[in-house]
Motif scaffolding. Structure first.
Motif, PDB file in Angstrom:
ATOM      1  N   ILE A   1     -24.940  12.803   7.489  1.00  0.00           N
ATOM      2  CA  ILE A   1     -24.716  13.431   6.330  1.00  0.00           C
ATOM      3  C   ILE A   1     -25.233  12.996   5.167  1.00  0.00           C
ATOM      4  O   ILE A   1     -24.883  11.637   5.010  1.00  0.00           O
ATOM      5  CB  ILE A   1     -23.283  14.021   6.196  1.00  0.00           C
ATOM      6  N   TYR A   2     -26.644  13.421   4.525  1.00  0.00           N
ATOM      7  CA  TYR A   2     -27.026  12.635   3.528  1.00  0.00           C
ATOM      8  C   TYR A   2     -26.897  13.324   2.065  1.00  0.00           C
ATOM      9  O   TYR A   2     -27.029  14.510   2.110  1.00  0.00           O
ATOM     10  CB  TYR A   2     -28.499  12.648   3.897  1.00  0.00           C
ATOM     11  N   VAL A   3     -26.049  12.628   1.217  1.00  0.00           N
ATOM     12  CA  VAL A   3     -26.027  12.994   0.015  1.00  0.00           C
ATOM     13  C   VAL A   3     -27.010  12.518  -0.962  1.00  0.00           C
ATOM     14  O   VAL A   3     -26.986  11.282  -1.184  1.00  0.00           O
ATOM     15  CB  VAL A   3     -24.372  12.720  -0.717  1.00  0.00           C
ATOM     16  N   PRO A   4     -27.955  13.198  -1.319  1.00  0.00           N
ATOM     17  CA  PRO A   4     -28.994  12.825  -2.299  1.00  0.00           C
ATOM     18  C   PRO A   4     -28.744  12.404  -3.397  1.00  0.00           C
ATOM     19  O   PRO A   4     -27.612  12.837  -4.138  1.00  0.00           O
ATOM     20  CB  PRO A   4     -30.169  13.814  -2.205  1.00  0.00           C
ATOM     21  N   GLU A   5     -29.494  11.728  -4.092  1.00  0.00           N
ATOM     22  CA  GLU A   5     -29.391  11.206  -5.609  1.00  0.00           C
ATOM     23  C   GLU A   5     -30.116  12.266  -6.568  1.00  0.00           C
ATOM     24  O   GLU A   5     -31.010  12.949  -6.131  1.00  0.00           O
ATOM     25  CB  GLU A   5     -29.877   9.907  -5.981  1.00  0.00           C
ATOM     26  N   ARG A   6     -29.380  12.499  -7.620  1.00  0.00           N
ATOM     27  CA  ARG A   6     -30.295  13.603  -8.728  1.00  0.00           C
ATOM     28  C   ARG A   6     -31.462  12.834  -9.203  1.00  0.00           C
ATOM     29  O   ARG A   6     -31.294  11.391  -9.333  1.00  0.00           O
ATOM     30  CB  ARG A   6     -29.157  14.081  -9.808  1.00  0.00           C
ATOM     31  N   PHE A   7     -32.546  13.225  -9.532  1.00  0.00           N
ATOM     32  CA  PHE A   7     -33.643  12.475  -9.928  1.00  0.00           C
ATOM     33  C   PHE A   7     -33.447  12.159 -11.382  1.00  0.00           C
ATOM     34  O   PHE A   7     -32.788  12.810 -12.274  1.00  0.00           O
ATOM     35  CB  PHE A   7     -34.788  13.373 -10.218  1.00  0.00           C
ATOM     36  N   SER A   8     -33.843  10.993 -11.707  1.00  0.00           N
ATOM     37  CA  SER A   8     -33.523  10.290 -13.089  1.00  0.00           C
ATOM     38  C   SER A   8     -34.875   9.987 -13.521  1.00  0.00           C
ATOM     39  O   SER A   8     -35.851   9.407 -13.045  1.00  0.00           O
ATOM     40  CB  SER A   8     -32.753   9.135 -13.039  1.00  0.00           C
ATOM     41  N   TRP A   9     -35.055  10.414 -14.866  1.00  0.00           N
ATOM     42  CA  TRP A   9     -36.442  10.155 -15.625  1.00  0.00           C
ATOM     43  C   TRP A   9     -36.260   8.902 -16.561  1.00  0.00           C
ATOM     44  O   TRP A   9     -36.982   8.427 -17.073  1.00  0.00           O
ATOM     45  CB  TRP A   9     -36.766  11.162 -16.516  1.00  0.00           C
TER      46      TRP A   9
ATOM     47  N   THR B   1     -24.298   9.034   4.546  1.00  0.00           N
ATOM     48  CA  THR B   1     -25.061   7.897   3.711  1.00  0.00           C
ATOM     49  C   THR B   1     -25.523   8.543   2.493  1.00  0.00           C
ATOM     50  O   THR B   1     -25.462   9.650   2.060  1.00  0.00           O
ATOM     51  CB  THR B   1     -26.251   7.589   4.577  1.00  0.00           C
ATOM     52  N   GLY B   2     -25.991   7.779   1.556  1.00  0.00           N
ATOM     53  CA  GLY B   2     -26.797   8.331   0.179  1.00  0.00           C
ATOM     54  C   GLY B   2     -25.601   7.932  -0.721  1.00  0.00           C
ATOM     55  O   GLY B   2     -25.139   6.895  -0.955  1.00  0.00           O
ATOM     56  N   ALA B   3     -25.637   8.931  -1.728  1.00  0.00           N
ATOM     57  CA  ALA B   3     -24.594   8.863  -2.994  1.00  0.00           C
ATOM     58  C   ALA B   3     -23.133   9.004  -2.894  1.00  0.00           C
ATOM     59  O   ALA B   3     -22.607   9.866  -3.128  1.00  0.00           O
ATOM     60  CB  ALA B   3     -25.256   9.568  -4.025  1.00  0.00           C
ATOM     61  N   VAL B   4     -22.806   8.055  -2.062  1.00  0.00           N
ATOM     62  CA  VAL B   4     -21.116   8.038  -1.589  1.00  0.00           C
ATOM     63  C   VAL B   4     -20.685   6.588  -1.916  1.00  0.00           C
ATOM     64  O   VAL B   4     -21.530   5.647  -1.691  1.00  0.00           O
ATOM     65  CB  VAL B   4     -20.955   8.583  -0.121  1.00  0.00           C
ATOM     66  N   ALA B   5     -19.459   6.795  -2.018  1.00  0.00           N
ATOM     67  CA  ALA B   5     -18.737   5.256  -2.333  1.00  0.00           C
ATOM     68  C   ALA B   5     -18.800   4.289  -1.219  1.00  0.00           C
ATOM     69  O   ALA B   5     -19.070   3.314  -1.380  1.00  0.00           O
ATOM     70  CB  ALA B   5     -17.050   5.648  -2.542  1.00  0.00           C
ATOM     71  N   ARG B   6     -18.616   4.749   0.216  1.00  0.00           N
ATOM     72  CA  ARG B   6     -18.834   3.844   1.131  1.00  0.00           C
ATOM     73  C   ARG B   6     -19.577   4.288   2.415  1.00  0.00           C
ATOM     74  O   ARG B   6     -19.144   4.851   3.507  1.00  0.00           O
ATOM     75  CB  ARG B   6     -17.304   3.673   1.665  1.00  0.00           C
TER      76      ARG B   6
ATOM     77  N   GLU C   1     -15.228  17.076   3.884  1.00  0.00           N
ATOM     78  CA  GLU C   1     -13.923  16.265   4.311  1.00  0.00           C
ATOM     79  C   GLU C   1     -14.432  14.850   4.915  1.00  0.00           C
ATOM     80  O   GLU C   1     -13.941  13.951   4.608  1.00  0.00           O
ATOM     81  CB  GLU C   1     -13.022  17.050   5.351  1.00  0.00           C
ATOM     82  N   ALA C   2     -15.695  15.103   5.563  1.00  0.00           N
ATOM     83  CA  ALA C   2     -16.225  13.938   5.985  1.00  0.00           C
ATOM     84  C   ALA C   2     -16.858  13.011   4.855  1.00  0.00           C
ATOM     85  O   ALA C   2     -16.794  11.810   4.834  1.00  0.00           O
ATOM     86  CB  ALA C   2     -17.476  14.207   6.888  1.00  0.00           C
ATOM     87  N   ILE C   3     -17.288  13.581   3.997  1.00  0.00           N
ATOM     88  CA  ILE C   3     -17.667  12.776   2.673  1.00  0.00           C
ATOM     89  C   ILE C   3     -16.533  12.310   1.781  1.00  0.00           C
ATOM     90  O   ILE C   3     -16.785  11.008   1.641  1.00  0.00           O
ATOM     91  CB  ILE C   3     -18.616  13.743   1.618  1.00  0.00           C
TER      92      ILE C   3
ATOM     93  N   GLY D   1     -15.788   9.617  -0.848  1.00  0.00           N
ATOM     94  CA  GLY D   1     -16.149  10.539  -1.807  1.00  0.00           C
ATOM     95  C   GLY D   1     -17.442  10.285  -2.563  1.00  0.00           C
ATOM     96  O   GLY D   1     -17.867   9.332  -2.153  1.00  0.00           O
ATOM     97  N   PRO D   2     -17.905  11.447  -2.864  1.00  0.00           N
ATOM     98  CA  PRO D   2     -19.260  11.263  -3.548  1.00  0.00           C
ATOM     99  C   PRO D   2     -19.275  10.446  -4.830  1.00  0.00           C
ATOM    100  O   PRO D   2     -18.385  10.370  -5.563  1.00  0.00           O
ATOM    101  CB  PRO D   2     -19.610  12.863  -4.009  1.00  0.00           C
ATOM    102  N   ASP D   3     -20.417   9.660  -5.139  1.00  0.00           N
ATOM    103  CA  ASP D   3     -20.595   9.124  -6.385  1.00  0.00           C
ATOM    104  C   ASP D   3     -20.929  10.187  -7.499  1.00  0.00           C
ATOM    105  O   ASP D   3     -22.182  10.533  -7.427  1.00  0.00           O
ATOM    106  CB  ASP D   3     -21.502   8.096  -6.297  1.00  0.00           C
ATOM    107  N   PHE D   4     -20.010  10.751  -8.331  1.00  0.00           N
ATOM    108  CA  PHE D   4     -20.337  11.659  -9.186  1.00  0.00           C
ATOM    109  C   PHE D   4     -21.461  11.508 -10.395  1.00  0.00           C
ATOM    110  O   PHE D   4     -22.139  12.339 -10.639  1.00  0.00           O
ATOM    111  CB  PHE D   4     -19.279  12.420  -9.766  1.00  0.00           C
ATOM    112  N   THR D   5     -21.624  10.126 -10.454  1.00  0.00           N
ATOM    113  CA  THR D   5     -22.719   9.697 -11.696  1.00  0.00           C
ATOM    114  C   THR D   5     -23.962   9.923 -10.873  1.00  0.00           C
ATOM    115  O   THR D   5     -25.059  10.030 -11.832  1.00  0.00           O
ATOM    116  CB  THR D   5     -22.359   8.196 -11.892  1.00  0.00           C
TER     117      THR D   5
END
Length: 218
Positions: A209-217, A135-140, A154-156, A161-165
């Motif tokens: 598996i949690y892919v967090p987001e980068r903080f945005s201002w 979950t988190g910042a991934v495509a699906r 591999e699981a991500i 895959g991750p949302d690189f943005t």
């Protein structure tokens, strides 16, 4: 006597007010992002607990051993096909997917009744796919079924895959339930992608598996 405030003082107050507004906006954004991340983790954890408490149900990809103590010549090992069936000696195709091992054993005991001296039939799952939750910042985001040992990277990738943005790959979190205890790990996937880390981190069944987001201002 009241003196007019120096221009630099007025500007300083304006600048301070502006920075304070930015800080409040940033803190609000951080709190909102943190809250959203916590909710996603809790939802995935609840789903993992729910599935872990449910009885095992046979499904496509499971490898099952079927043994007949009263007729060992019928013993067989089968992988459940995409159509949910297995092919067994003398009786042909049998639907296995959707049943528990105990229910399938009971049905086979009935169907093989005329050939068995001992009505006992044993069905054991020897290999299977297992779920992890990405979950988190991934495509699906969602449940991913793995049929072999896999690393967190591999699981991500299995989740699109991750949302690189927006993904913060330096702080990927893995939540693991072990004997009713919750363990948390942090994996720097950025270093793995960059070749700076060679030690793989393997996931376990029902890991979150949690892919967090980068903080945005902004």
């Amino acid at each position: 006597m009241n003196y007019p405030k120096p221009r630099w003082s007025i500007l300083s107050h304006c600048a301070l007010s502006f920075l304070l507004v930015l800080a409040l906006i940033g803190l609000s954004g951080c709190a909102s992002t943190s809250s959203r991340q916590s909710e996603e983790e809790l939802e995935a954890l609840a789903q993992a607990r729910k599935e872990a408490s449910e009885p095992l149900v046979l499904k496509e990809g499971h490898v099952i051993d079927i043994s007949f103590p009263g007729a060992p010549h019928l013993n067989t090992t089968q992988r459940i096909r995409p159509d949910g069936r297995v092919t067994l000696p003398t009786i042909g195709e049998v639907v296995a997917a959707g049943m528990t091992p105990e229910r399938l054993a009971s049905e086979l005991s009935t169907r093989y009744a005329s050939e068995l001296l001992n009505s006992q039939v044993l069905v054991t799952v020897t290999a299977s796919s297992y779920p992890v939750y990405v979950t988190g910042a991934v495509a699906r985001p969602g449940k991913v079924l793995l049929d072999r040992p896999m690393t967190v990277l591999e699981a991500i990738l299995e989740a699109g895959g991750p949302d690189f943005t927006r993904a913060n790959l330096k702080g990927v979190r893995v939540i693991r339930i072990e004997d009713e205890n919750i363990r948390r790990f942090t994996v720097n996937v950025q270093d793995i992608l960059g070749g700076r880390s060679v030690e793989p981190f393997y996931v376990a069944p029902t890991d979150i598996i949690y892919v967090p987001e980068r903080f945005s201002w902004l």
